[in-house]
Design a protein around this motif. Structure first.
Motif, short mmCIF file in Angstrom:
data_model
loop_
_atom_site.label_atom_id
_atom_site.label_comp_id
_atom_site.label_asym_id
_atom_site.label_seq_id
_atom_site.Cartn_x
_atom_site.Cartn_y
_atom_site.Cartn_z
N PHE A 117 0.86 -1.19 0.00
CA PHE A 117 0.00 0.00 0.00
C PHE A 117 0.89 1.24 0.00
CE2 PHE A 117 -2.16 -3.55 1.80
CZ PHE A 117 -3.41 -3.51 1.20
N ILE A 118 0.78 1.99 -1.08
CA ILE A 118 1.62 3.19 -1.25
C ILE A 118 0.70 4.40 -1.29
CG2 ILE A 118 3.30 4.30 -2.78
CD1 ILE A 118 4.05 1.47 -3.77
N PRO A 119 0.92 5.40 -0.44
CA PRO A 119 -0.04 6.51 -0.41
C PRO A 119 0.04 7.38 -1.67
CG PRO A 119 1.79 6.92 1.11
CD PRO A 119 2.01 5.55 0.54
N PRO A 120 -1.09 7.99 -2.07
CA PRO A 120 -1.01 8.95 -3.17
C PRO A 120 -0.07 10.10 -2.77
CG PRO A 120 -3.29 8.70 -2.38
CD PRO A 120 -2.41 7.89 -1.49
N PHE A 121 0.55 10.76 -3.75
CA PHE A 121 1.55 11.79 -3.45
C PHE A 121 1.03 12.86 -2.48
CE2 PHE A 121 3.59 10.20 -7.37
CZ PHE A 121 4.87 10.04 -6.86
N GLU A 122 -0.25 13.24 -2.62
CA GLU A 122 -0.75 14.34 -1.79
C GLU A 122 -0.80 13.99 -0.30
OE1 GLU A 122 -4.94 15.45 -2.05
OE2 GLU A 122 -5.37 13.59 -3.10
N PHE A 123 -0.77 12.68 0.03
CA PHE A 123 -0.79 12.30 1.45
C PHE A 123 0.58 11.87 1.96
CE2 PHE A 123 -5.31 10.83 0.31
CZ PHE A 123 -5.79 12.11 0.45
N CYS A 124 1.63 12.02 1.14
CA CYS A 124 2.97 11.60 1.59
C CYS A 124 3.56 12.65 2.51
CB CYS A 124 3.89 11.40 0.39
SG CYS A 124 3.48 9.96 -0.59
N THR A 125 3.76 13.86 1.99
CA THR A 125 4.35 14.91 2.83
C THR A 125 3.27 15.47 3.75
OG1 THR A 125 4.11 16.31 0.91
CG2 THR A 125 6.32 15.58 1.40
N ASP A 126 3.69 16.33 4.69
CA ASP A 126 2.79 16.76 5.75
C ASP A 126 1.51 17.41 5.21
OD1 ASP A 126 4.54 15.73 7.49
OD2 ASP A 126 5.40 17.65 8.13
N ASN A 127 0.40 16.99 5.76
CA ASN A 127 -0.92 17.48 5.32
C ASN A 127 -1.89 17.32 6.47
OD1 ASN A 127 -2.68 14.85 4.87
ND2 ASN A 127 -0.58 14.40 4.28
N ALA A 128 -3.01 18.02 6.40
CA ALA A 128 -3.97 17.95 7.50
C ALA A 128 -5.03 16.86 7.29
CB ALA A 128 -4.65 19.31 7.68
N ALA A 129 -5.11 16.33 6.06
CA ALA A 129 -6.10 15.26 5.80
C ALA A 129 -5.80 14.07 6.71
CB ALA A 129 -6.03 14.85 4.34
N MET A 130 -4.50 13.78 6.88
CA MET A 130 -4.11 12.63 7.71
C MET A 130 -4.44 12.87 9.18
SD MET A 130 0.02 13.08 7.57
CE MET A 130 0.89 13.92 8.92
N ILE A 131 -4.42 14.13 9.60
CA ILE A 131 -4.76 14.46 10.99
C ILE A 131 -6.28 14.34 11.16
CG2 ILE A 131 -4.64 16.26 12.80
CD1 ILE A 131 -1.89 14.99 11.82
N GLY A 132 -7.01 14.77 10.11
CA GLY A 132 -8.47 14.66 10.13
C GLY A 132 -8.94 13.21 10.21
N ILE A 133 -8.31 12.32 9.42
CA ILE A 133 -8.75 10.91 9.42
C ILE A 133 -8.43 10.25 10.77
CG2 ILE A 133 -6.68 9.88 8.32
CD1 ILE A 133 -10.22 8.81 7.46
N ALA A 134 -7.28 10.61 11.34
CA ALA A 134 -6.94 10.06 12.66
C ALA A 134 -7.95 10.58 13.69
CB ALA A 134 -5.52 10.47 13.06
N GLY A 135 -8.35 11.83 13.56
CA GLY A 135 -9.36 12.42 14.45
C GLY A 135 -10.70 11.72 14.30
#
Ligand code: KG4
Ligand code: ZN
Length: 344
Positions: free
Chosen positions: A299-317
């Motif tokens: 499983f390889i993340p799309p480029f937009e979720f590789c470097t720091d972003n807030a989407a990943m913080i939102g999904i963890a939330g």
């Protein structure tokens, strides 16, 4: 089971030098805005004080832009998730103070997210692609961390191994600096490596027991190689830049995958995921992809979720909120927040 109306989550990321805000409806991304900070480029690395001042300037416009793009009024939000750590203290403080003020003013639940867990959970943002099944192993590679994490559920993760000195992102960035490349150097090495011969130079790989990594030796070996080359030829770096990048990248990728495969063998886990800024590296992505041929599911993340972003913080939330793991306003941000193994 999904609720009739989705949970709307605002995610905020300010751990280093990118100011991010995202809005999710359950696990679907409605907006993901990142303002990068160019002020650091001329200093050749992130200047913490400049980073926090720039976060102060960016945070309100970035959150406004995310809400606007998502077409969500702030009154419709169900929770605010922010990066509690690890990261630069001043940068974390801006995001945490903003998130707390925002949550308190709107009487919303607040969730402090571990940045590294966020990188991993980015795999669960619904993009229509298959998601990993638990348990899986995640190779988490960024500018500050290099870890092999066993992921047993959205909220239960265990670090099996990690770097004992530099992160792999630092090895890319510091070596790139020696070549005179701009900061951050990782993407530049990646680009130049595409035109180079990865067998041109050899760098000895470290021999660390278990699943831990070391990258400081490679950085020194790289520096010595340049010194040696420059002794006989002033244009050594110019003439061999692409080959140096390709050889360095190949060695770094091999070090990472050797350890990951060792952990996979010992645990018997066949699902492997990649996360963090360095997962944007094309050499690493293609070597990872090739593991499919060895019978792994990758499983390889799309480029937009590789470097720091807030989407990943939102999904963890989102997953924390579903489990009722919210926090009160007294939790302070923490520069060295470790990955937690939660009791479920
Ligand atoms: O996850 P991230 O955005 O921030 C941290 O949490 O550290 O990772 C940043 C790191 C930097 O070291 C950067 O050079 C590296 O990720 N990076 C890359 C590439 N894109 C970003 N390294 C190698 N190749 C890339 N394409
Ligand atoms: Zn990161």
């Amino acid at each position: 089971m999904k609720r009739a109306t989705p949970l709307y989550i605002l995610g905020i990321e300010t751990s280093c030098d990118d100011t991010g805000a995202a809005v999710l409806a359950d696990d679907k991304l409605l907006a993901n805005v990142v303002a990068s900070q160019d002020v650091h480029r001329k200093w050749g690395g992130v200047v913490p004080e400049l980073a926090s001042r720039t976060h102060q300037q960016h945070i309100i416009p970035v959150v406004d832009a995310a809400l606007h793009e998502a077409k969500i009024d702030k009154a419709s939000l169900h929770a605010v998730a922010y990066t509690r750590g690890p990261g630069l203290p001043g940068s974390l403080l801006v995001g945490s103070a903003f998130a707390k003020g925002f949550a308190a003013a709107l009487n919303l639940p607040l969730i402090g997210v571990n940045h590294m867990e966020g990188h991993i959970l980015a795999h669960f943002i619904d993009t229509g692609k298959p998601m990993p099944l638990f348990p899986f192993l995640c190779l988490t590679v960024s500018g500050g961390h290099t870890q092999i994490v066993r992921v047993d559920s959205y909220l239960s993760m265990t670090v099996l191994g990690e770097t004992t000195d530099d992160a792999v992102g630092e090895a890319f960035d510091k070596s790139a600096k020696l070549l005179g490349l701009p900061y951050p150097g990782g993407p530049w090495v990646d680009r130049l490596a595409a035109d180079g011969n990865s067998e041109a130079f050899q760098f000895t790989k470290p021999k660390l027991p278990g699943y831990d990594f070391s990258f400081s030796g490679i950085k020194t070996a790289f520096m010595l190689k340049l010194k040696e080359g420059l002794k006989n030829n002033e244009a050594f770096v110019e003439h061999h830049k692409a080959d140096l990048c390709a050889s360095l990248q190949k060695t770094l990728v091999e070090i990472l995958l050797d350890k990951l495969l060792m952990a996979a063998k010992d645990t018997g886990i066949r699902q492997l995921a990649l996360a963090g800024g360095v997962s944007a590296n094309r050499g690493l992505r293609s070597a990872f992809e090739a593991l499919e041929k060895k019978g792994f599911q990758v499983f390889i993340p799309p480029f937009e979720f590789c470097t720091d972003n807030a989407a990943m913080i939102g999904i963890a939330g989102y997953y924390a909120l579903k489990e009722g793991k919210t926090e009160d306003l007294s939790n302070a941000p923490s520069a060295r927040l470790p990955i937690q193994k939660y009791q479920e």
